[in-house]
Design a protein around this motif. Sequence first.
Motif, mmCIF file in Angstrom:
data_model
loop_
_atom_site.group_PDB
_atom_site.id
_atom_site.type_symbol
_atom_site.label_atom_id
_atom_site.label_comp_id
_atom_site.label_asym_id
_atom_site.label_seq_id
_atom_site.Cartn_x
_atom_site.Cartn_y
_atom_site.Cartn_z
ATOM 1 N N GLN A 260 -20.252 -1.491 -10.769
ATOM 2 C CA GLN A 260 -19.595 -2.613 -10.681
ATOM 3 C C GLN A 260 -18.236 -2.118 -10.216
ATOM 4 O O GLN A 260 -17.616 -2.775 -9.999
ATOM 5 C CB GLN A 260 -19.858 -3.738 -11.007
ATOM 6 C CG GLN A 260 -21.340 -4.112 -11.051
ATOM 7 C CD GLN A 260 -21.412 -5.187 -11.822
ATOM 8 O OE1 GLN A 260 -22.803 -5.562 -12.843
ATOM 9 N NE2 GLN A 260 -20.592 -6.085 -12.026
ATOM 10 N N ILE A 261 -17.819 -0.535 -10.698
ATOM 11 C CA ILE A 261 -17.132 -0.450 -11.030
ATOM 12 C C ILE A 261 -16.427 1.109 -10.014
ATOM 13 O O ILE A 261 -17.179 1.750 -9.907
ATOM 14 C CB ILE A 261 -16.136 0.582 -12.223
ATOM 15 C CG1 ILE A 261 -16.166 -1.136 -13.314
ATOM 16 C CG2 ILE A 261 -15.026 0.213 -12.301
ATOM 17 C CD1 ILE A 261 -16.553 -0.608 -14.752
ATOM 18 N N THR A 262 -15.059 0.722 -8.946
ATOM 19 C CA THR A 262 -15.068 1.718 -7.995
ATOM 20 C C THR A 262 -13.584 2.579 -8.015
ATOM 21 O O THR A 262 -12.167 1.427 -8.236
ATOM 22 C CB THR A 262 -15.196 1.235 -6.676
ATOM 23 O OG1 THR A 262 -16.658 0.507 -6.755
ATOM 24 C CG2 THR A 262 -15.202 2.291 -5.467
ATOM 25 N N PHE A 263 -13.553 4.021 -8.116
ATOM 26 C CA PHE A 263 -12.280 4.680 -8.087
ATOM 27 C C PHE A 263 -12.023 4.545 -7.130
ATOM 28 O O PHE A 263 -13.128 6.312 -6.635
ATOM 29 C CB PHE A 263 -12.308 5.417 -9.431
ATOM 30 C CG PHE A 263 -12.217 5.658 -10.687
ATOM 31 C CD1 PHE A 263 -10.679 5.023 -11.260
ATOM 32 C CD2 PHE A 263 -12.671 4.587 -11.425
ATOM 33 C CE1 PHE A 263 -10.628 5.058 -12.827
ATOM 34 C CE2 PHE A 263 -13.369 4.219 -12.418
ATOM 35 C CZ PHE A 263 -12.391 4.705 -13.604
ATOM 36 N N THR A 264 -11.269 4.361 -6.060
ATOM 37 C CA THR A 264 -10.889 4.864 -4.971
ATOM 38 C C THR A 264 -9.726 5.808 -4.697
ATOM 39 O O THR A 264 -10.052 6.311 -3.293
ATOM 40 C CB THR A 264 -10.294 3.457 -4.132
ATOM 41 O OG1 THR A 264 -9.002 3.191 -4.147
ATOM 42 C CG2 THR A 264 -10.509 2.499 -4.665
ATOM 43 N N GLY A 265 -9.205 6.737 -5.217
ATOM 44 C CA GLY A 265 -8.115 7.841 -5.257
ATOM 45 C C GLY A 265 -6.926 7.035 -4.988
ATOM 46 O O GLY A 265 -6.748 5.296 -4.740
ATOM 47 N N PHE A 266 -6.170 7.879 -4.698
ATOM 48 C CA PHE A 266 -4.977 7.774 -3.909
ATOM 49 C C PHE A 266 -4.763 7.135 -2.245
ATOM 50 O O PHE A 266 -5.881 7.711 -1.321
ATOM 51 C CB PHE A 266 -4.201 9.167 -3.548
ATOM 52 C CG PHE A 266 -2.898 8.566 -2.906
ATOM 53 C CD1 PHE A 266 -1.509 7.508 -3.382
ATOM 54 C CD2 PHE A 266 -2.081 8.430 -2.171
ATOM 55 C CE1 PHE A 266 -0.753 7.015 -3.126
ATOM 56 C CE2 PHE A 266 -1.663 8.430 -1.505
ATOM 57 C CZ PHE A 266 -0.369 8.034 -1.812
ATOM 58 N N LEU A 267 -4.768 5.753 -1.964
ATOM 59 C CA LEU A 267 -5.330 5.325 -0.571
ATOM 60 C C LEU A 267 -3.831 5.562 0.156
ATOM 61 O O LEU A 267 -2.767 5.577 -0.121
ATOM 62 C CB LEU A 267 -5.036 3.447 -0.519
ATOM 63 C CG LEU A 267 -6.742 3.489 -1.050
ATOM 64 C CD1 LEU A 267 -6.686 2.634 -0.621
ATOM 65 C CD2 LEU A 267 -7.919 4.388 -0.347
ATOM 66 N N GLU A 268 -3.726 7.107 1.584
ATOM 67 C CA GLU A 268 -2.173 7.148 1.682
ATOM 68 C C GLU A 268 -1.876 6.407 2.127
ATOM 69 O O GLU A 268 -0.519 6.649 2.893
ATOM 70 C CB GLU A 268 -2.468 8.357 2.768
ATOM 71 C CG GLU A 268 -3.338 9.166 2.364
ATOM 72 C CD GLU A 268 -3.656 10.314 2.858
ATOM 73 O OE1 GLU A 268 -3.215 10.503 3.846
ATOM 74 O OE2 GLU A 268 -3.890 11.720 2.375
ATOM 75 N N GLU A 269 -2.949 5.097 3.700
ATOM 76 C CA GLU A 269 -1.981 4.096 4.024
ATOM 77 C C GLU A 269 -1.209 2.942 3.245
ATOM 78 O O GLU A 269 -2.554 2.723 2.114
ATOM 79 C CB GLU A 269 -2.683 3.431 5.723
ATOM 80 C CG GLU A 269 -3.124 4.850 6.637
ATOM 81 C CD GLU A 269 -1.426 5.380 6.443
ATOM 82 O OE1 GLU A 269 -0.982 4.235 6.885
ATOM 83 O OE2 GLU A 269 -1.807 6.372 7.682
ATOM 84 N N TYR A 270 -0.105 2.474 2.794
ATOM 85 C CA TYR A 270 -0.048 0.874 2.059
ATOM 86 C C TYR A 270 -0.169 0.095 2.537
ATOM 87 O O TYR A 270 -1.061 -1.191 2.223
ATOM 88 C CB TYR A 270 1.793 0.813 2.367
ATOM 89 C CG TYR A 270 2.562 0.010 1.725
ATOM 90 C CD1 TYR A 270 2.444 -0.530 1.093
ATOM 91 C CD2 TYR A 270 2.716 -1.007 2.668
ATOM 92 C CE1 TYR A 270 2.661 -1.796 -0.160
ATOM 93 C CE2 TYR A 270 3.523 -1.987 2.028
ATOM 94 C CZ TYR A 270 3.704 -2.701 0.273
ATOM 95 O OH TYR A 270 3.840 -3.159 -0.026
ATOM 96 N N ASP A 271 -0.681 0.256 3.862
ATOM 97 C CA ASP A 271 -1.948 -1.224 3.962
ATOM 98 C C ASP A 271 -3.355 -1.435 4.112
ATOM 99 O O ASP A 271 -3.520 -2.265 3.902
ATOM 100 C CB ASP A 271 -1.492 -1.133 5.582
ATOM 101 C CG ASP A 271 -0.487 -1.868 5.980
ATOM 102 O OD1 ASP A 271 0.421 -2.827 6.152
ATOM 103 O OD2 ASP A 271 -0.119 -1.349 7.842
ATOM 104 N N ASP A 272 -3.565 -0.118 3.992
ATOM 105 C CA ASP A 272 -4.920 0.003 2.945
ATOM 106 C C ASP A 272 -4.911 -1.421 1.510
ATOM 107 O O ASP A 272 -5.620 -1.634 1.403
ATOM 108 C CB ASP A 272 -5.680 1.480 3.034
ATOM 109 C CG ASP A 272 -5.844 1.599 4.339
ATOM 110 O OD1 ASP A 272 -6.344 1.033 5.394
ATOM 111 O OD2 ASP A 272 -5.696 2.522 4.933
ATOM 112 N N VAL A 273 -3.391 -0.185 1.075
ATOM 113 C CA VAL A 273 -3.319 -1.042 -0.570
ATOM 114 C C VAL A 273 -3.180 -2.485 -0.298
ATOM 115 O O VAL A 273 -3.883 -3.526 -1.446
ATOM 116 C CB VAL A 273 -2.651 -0.580 -1.475
ATOM 117 C CG1 VAL A 273 -2.223 -1.088 -2.863
ATOM 118 C CG2 VAL A 273 -2.680 1.002 -1.442
ATOM 119 N N LEU A 274 -3.053 -3.034 0.838
ATOM 120 C CA LEU A 274 -2.608 -4.364 0.772
ATOM 121 C C LEU A 274 -4.034 -5.486 1.209
ATOM 122 O O LEU A 274 -4.227 -6.135 0.733
ATOM 123 C CB LEU A 274 -1.274 -5.025 2.079
ATOM 124 C CG LEU A 274 -0.304 -3.866 1.780
ATOM 125 C CD1 LEU A 274 1.285 -4.574 2.907
ATOM 126 C CD2 LEU A 274 0.447 -4.782 0.445
#
Length: 379
Positions: A260-274
Motif C-alpha cells: 500500500q506504499i508507493t515511491f513515485t520518485g521525482f515528478l518532473e511536472e509541477y502540475d503532477d505533484v499538485l
Amino acid sequence: MTNIAFVSNVLYPFITGGAEKRIYEIGKRLTNQAHDVTIYGRHYWDGPMEMTYEGMTLRAVSPERELYTNDDGRRSITEALEFSKDVVVPLRRHIDEHDVVVASVFPYFPVLATKLASLRTNTPLVTTWHEVWRTYWEDYLGYLAPFGKTFEYATARVPQHPIAVSKLTGSRLAEIGPKQSNIRTVPNGIDYEQIRNTPPAEDGFDILFAGRLIEDKRVDILLRAFEEVASDETTLGIIGDGPEREELETLAGSLTMAEQITFTGFLEEYDDVLAQMRTASIFATPSTREGFGITAAEAMAADCIVIGADHPDSAVGEVIGDAGFLAEPTVDGVAIVLDEVLAGTQPSTDPLERAKRFDWDQVADDALEAYRAAAAGEW
C-alpha cells in the motif's frame, strides 16, 4: 514605479527550487504592475546573455555550471565563489539604475558580493533569509562546519535590510546578526488558483508526502507510523528522490503494509505533484527542519489536512496554524495524530481559507512594500 534588481546564481524555470521560484513569482507580478525587474544570474538559457523573459530582464553574468558536487550531492562552494566574483563588476556598472537590490542569502557569497558592488552608492541591499543553519552546519559539513558558521555569521552582520520567510527564521537570524525589530517577515507563496484548478490525479493516494528524501524529512517515521494505523485499504504515496531513497524503500518493503506504499520518485511536472495533492486527503510532513514549509501551504490549497512536526527547527506550525495538526516527530507521535485524522478529526480552521494568505499576489505586495521602505530609507 520601482526599479528592483535580484541577485541569484540560479534562475527559475531553468533551474527549479524554492528560492529561485520566489524571485520569479514576485518578479513577474511586479513587472505586471509596471515596475522594472532585473535578475543577475548564470546563463542557464539558450540565447543572448541578456534577454527579456515574462517582462523581467535576465542578465547573465556567469556561464552555466553544475550547482552540486558529484561526490556528496552538496552545493558546490567553488560555484558560489565563481558566481560571486563574476557578479560584482556587472552589478556595479548598473547599480545606480536600481532603487533596491535583493539577494537571496544561501550560499552567502553572492550577498557579500552584492554588498561590495553597492558600496558608497544609494542603492540599499535587501536580503532574503530562507533558513538560518547555526548548529546544523555540523551535520551538513562535519569538520568543515566552522567554515559554514563563519560565513553565515559574517553575512548576518553585513549592513542590510533583512527579510525572513518565517518568524522562526527571523528569530534565528536575530541571534547572530540584525536586531529582531529590523527583520521583516514575508512568507513564501503559492499560486492558489493554479492549485485549485488542477484536476485530481486518477491514480492518487489517501496520504501523501512530497519532498527531498533526506534524513531531516523523517520519512522513516511516517512509514512506521503508517504501518501502525493504516487500514488494508489506505494508501501512502511518497513523492521525491534523494540520498535516503534506497534505505527508505528497503524499510517500506519490510512492512506488512508494503503493497500500500508507493515511491513515485521525482515528478518532473509541477502540475503532477499538485494533482496528487488534490487527490490526497492527508498530507504528512514530519520534517524536523523547515525554514518555512511551502509544501504544507500547497497541500492546504489542495484541501488536504496537513500533519506537521512539532519541532523547534520547523516553521510548519506557522504555516498551517489551526488548519492542520502538529505531531511529535516520533513514530508514536505521528501515529496518534494520523489515526485521529483518518478517523475523521477535522482542524478548527478551513485549510482552504488558511492557504489564501500565502497566495503569490499577496506575497508580492508585501515584498514590494518592504523594497520600497528600504529604497525610501524608512526601514
